[in-house]
Structures are given as structure tokens and as C-alpha cells.
Design an enzyme around this catalytic site. Structure first.
Site, short mmCIF file in Angstrom:
data_model
loop_
_atom_site.label_atom_id
_atom_site.label_comp_id
_atom_site.label_asym_id
_atom_site.label_seq_id
_atom_site.Cartn_x
_atom_site.Cartn_y
_atom_site.Cartn_z
N ASN A 94 86.20 47.06 43.46
CA ASN A 94 86.57 47.78 44.69
C ASN A 94 85.77 49.07 44.84
O ASN A 94 85.45 49.73 43.85
CB ASN A 94 88.07 48.07 44.70
CG ASN A 94 88.89 46.79 44.66
OD1 ASN A 94 88.36 45.73 44.98
ND2 ASN A 94 90.14 46.87 44.28
N HIS A 111 80.67 47.75 42.02
CA HIS A 111 79.98 47.62 43.30
C HIS A 111 79.78 48.95 44.02
O HIS A 111 79.56 48.96 45.22
CB HIS A 111 80.74 46.63 44.20
CG HIS A 111 80.71 45.23 43.68
ND1 HIS A 111 81.58 44.25 44.07
CD2 HIS A 111 79.88 44.65 42.77
CE1 HIS A 111 81.30 43.11 43.44
NE2 HIS A 111 80.28 43.34 42.63
N CYS A 137 69.06 63.11 53.98
CA CYS A 137 68.97 63.89 52.74
C CYS A 137 68.54 65.32 53.07
O CYS A 137 67.57 65.52 53.82
CB CYS A 137 67.95 63.21 51.82
SG CYS A 137 67.59 64.18 50.34
N SER A 179 88.82 36.85 44.07
CA SER A 179 88.60 35.43 44.35
C SER A 179 87.66 34.81 43.32
O SER A 179 87.55 33.60 43.23
CB SER A 179 88.02 35.26 45.75
OG SER A 179 86.83 36.01 45.88
P1 OAD Z 1 88.13 38.66 47.94
O1 OAD Z 1 88.49 39.09 49.33
O2 OAD Z 1 87.04 37.67 47.80
O3 OAD Z 1 89.41 38.05 47.22
C1 OAD Z 1 90.64 38.70 47.23
C2 OAD Z 1 91.60 37.95 46.32
O4 OAD Z 1 92.81 38.69 46.27
C3 OAD Z 1 91.96 36.54 46.79
O5 OAD Z 1 91.80 35.63 45.71
C4 OAD Z 1 93.43 36.65 47.21
O6 OAD Z 1 94.18 35.46 46.92
C5 OAD Z 1 93.91 37.80 46.33
N1 OAD Z 1 95.04 38.59 46.87
C6 OAD Z 1 95.38 38.81 48.16
N2 OAD Z 1 96.44 39.60 48.24
C7 OAD Z 1 96.82 39.89 46.97
C8 OAD Z 1 97.86 40.69 46.39
N3 OAD Z 1 98.74 41.35 47.13
N4 OAD Z 1 97.91 40.76 45.04
C9 OAD Z 1 97.01 40.11 44.26
N5 OAD Z 1 96.01 39.35 44.75
C10 OAD Z 1 95.91 39.24 46.08
O7 OAD Z 1 87.83 39.99 47.13
P2 OAD Z 1 86.99 40.20 45.79
O8 OAD Z 1 87.18 39.07 44.85
O9 OAD Z 1 87.30 41.55 45.30
O10 OAD Z 1 81.46 43.00 47.22
O11 OAD Z 1 85.52 40.16 46.34
C11 OAD Z 1 84.46 40.39 45.47
C12 OAD Z 1 83.35 41.11 46.19
O12 OAD Z 1 83.00 40.38 47.38
C13 OAD Z 1 83.73 42.48 46.72
O13 OAD Z 1 83.63 43.49 45.74
C14 OAD Z 1 82.74 42.70 47.82
C15 OAD Z 1 82.75 41.32 48.45
O14 OAD Z 1 81.60 40.95 49.12
C16 OAD Z 1 80.67 43.89 47.82
O15 OAD Z 1 80.95 44.44 48.86
C17 OAD Z 1 79.43 44.11 47.06
#
Ligand code: OAD
Length: 235
Positions: A94, A111, A137, A179
Site C-alpha cells: 500500500n 510500491h 523540482c 489478491s
Molecule cells: P487488489 O485490489 O488487487 O486486491 C485486494 C484484495 O483485498 C482482494 O483479494 C480482496 O478480496 C481483498 N479484500 C477486500 N476487502 C477486504 C477486507 N476488508 N479485508 C481483507 N481483505 C479484503 O490489491 P493488492 O493485492 O494490494 O500496485 O494489489 C497489488 C498491487 O496492484 C497494488 O499495490 C497496486 C496495484 O496495481 C501499484 O500501484 C504499483
């Protein structure tokens, strides 16, 4: 119930689902950031080179949204564990700074951060607030870019090294709200698993990485954390 005393090194590995209960939108799924904005227009180097102002304004919108939200009790619980047991590290995908706002100090941001800007020649500067203080800058007048890892960018090597060190030596690995589809972060659970750590997945939904975990808690982050660590729940 888990007693942190029983573990030598604990890693909380968090994704957008950790911030979901604070009101910060996740990336994928219904209402996710990438269902509303095409990342090719807002979150990659080519987009920034084409139209830096548009990309900076998009990130200002995300800053405004994050500032309207507050860390939830699950964030606070993690920071409370960290205050008592120093062998706790947060490795997060995050960029919203919620863990730090909740008081966590050992946070590895894979990230980058919404609260930093970067000049290719003059380095990184902190910039906290709804809007950026300046888009350019102060030393060279060039465009500043958010210090965030966008699609197609490589992660900072030192950050990966540090995260891999903690994950490769931890004996308790708790993944919350990711995810598990974005690499290299998506490779971290397999490192913890290969090292024999107790691996716990907190996510209301199964993920492609679920098979790497010994235990699954299919509940929102806050509820699941209270179940695992009831002794750290604020009275
Ligand atoms: P995602 O949006 O891909 O996934 C979010 C996950 O959180 C899903 O598997 C949901 O099922 C779960 N979820 C939703 N609500 C929840 C809750 N209340 N408690 C627990 N889990 C819950 O987000 P990330 O996996 O973080 O990168 O995505 C990875 C990266 O993709 C991010 O850091 C970002 C994005 O592109 C960049 O911006 C570089």
C-alpha cells in the site's frame, strides 16, 4: 489465538484489502481503482512522459481520498503488537501510509508512497497534503513524479532485499488483503512457505496463492486480526 512471544520474527504482509475497511478503494474488483481509471493513462511511465500534469492530478485525487480516511482498529492492533514485540515488520504494497498513521514504525513500502515526490536528478522529497506543494523540482525546475512503483517500473532493489530478508527468516507470516497477482510481491508468500513459517491468509476471498497458506481466515482484516490477537484489542 496467537501469542507473538511464541515467534522469533513476525511479518504482516498487507495489500489494498487492509485499507478497505478504512474506506480506501482496492485496485481490483467492483469499485476498484483500475475499474475506474485506465492505468495506461495514469500509472505508468509513458503516461507521465505524455502528460505529467494529468498523472500528478490523478495522484492528488488519491491523496485527497486517503486523507479523508483514517486507519482502522486492525491497523492500530498491528502497531500495538509492534510496540510490545520489536520482532514485528510490516511489508506493505500500500502507498497510503495508513500503517504509519496508526503508529507502525517498521514498515517496508514495496510500491512507494503517495506522500513522496522524486526528481530524477535531485532525489526524493516528502510532500504531505491534499495537493502537491509544487509539480517541479526547486533545484532544476524539472517535473517531479510521485515516488510510486507504476506498471512496468522495477521495484527498488534495496527495498526488495530488506523485505526478502525479513520474509525469508520469519516464522509467522500473515498476509492481509492482497489478491496476490502483482509480482514480485506475489512471490513473497512462497518464500515464507518454503522457509517453514506458519502462513496465515486473511482475505474474504480465496486467491491464487491460497494454497501456500496453512490457515485461511475468510473475514475482513479487522475482524480477523481481533480473532487472531484478542489480547491486543483495545478495551
Ligand atoms: P487488489 O485490489 O488487487 O486486491 C485486494 C484484495 O483485498 C482482494 O483479494 C480482496 O478480496 C481483498 N479484500 C477486500 N476487502 C477486504 C477486507 N476488508 N479485508 C481483507 N481483505 C479484503 O490489491 P493488492 O493485492 O494490494 O500496485 O494489489 C497489488 C498491487 O496492484 C497494488 O499495490 C497496486 C496495484 O496495481 C501499484 O500501484 C504499483
Amino acid at each position: 489465538m496467537i501469542n507473538p512471544k511464541d515467534h522469533k520474527q513476525i511479518v504482516f504482509f498487507t495489500g489494498a484489502g487492509m485499507s478497505a475497511e478504512s474506506g480506501v478503494p482496492t485496485y481490483r474488483g467492483k469499485g476498484g481503482v483500475w475499474s475506474r481509471y485506465n492505468y495506461e493513462d495514469y500509472a505508468c511511465r509513458a503516461a507521465f512522459e505524455r502528460d505529467p500534469e494529468k498523472v500528478l492530478k490523478f495522484h492528488e485525487l488519491r491523496r485527497k481520498a486517503a486523507l479523508k480516511c483514517k486507519p482502522h482498529d486492525g491497523h492500530t492492533l498491528i502497531s500495538r503488537i509492534e510496540q510490545v514485540f520489536p520482532h514485528v515488520t510490516v511489508v506493505t504494497q500500500n502507498i497510503d501510509g495508513m500503517h504509519q498513521r496508526a503508529g507502525s514504525r517498521k514498515v517496508i513500502e514495496l510500491h512507494g508512497s503517495l506522500w513522496r515526490l522524486r526528481c530524477p536528478d535531485h532525489g526524493i522529497s516528502e510532500d504531505i497534503g491534499e495537493t502537491y506543494k509544487s509539480y517541479s523540482c526547486e533545484k532544476c525546475g524539472g517535473w517531479l513524479r510521485p515516488d510510486i512503483v507504476w506498471f512496468g517500473d522495477a521495484l527498488d532493489r534495496e527495498v526488495i532485499r530488506e523485505a526478502t530478508n525479513y520474509i525469508g527468516t520469519c516464522d509467522l507470516f500473515i498476509s492481509i488483503g492482497t489478491s496476490g497477482v502483482v509480482h514480485p510481491a506475489a512471490g513473497f508468500p512462497s518464500i515464507a512457505n518454503a522457509n517453514g513459517a506458519l502462513c496465515i491468509e486473511i482475505n474474504p476471498e480465496a486467491t491464487p496463492l491460497s494454497y501456500l497458506f496453512n490457515k485461511h481466515i475468510r473475514e475482513p482484516a479487522g475482524t480477523a486480526l481481533f480473532k487472531l490477537f484478542p489480547q491486543f484489542q483495545q478495551q
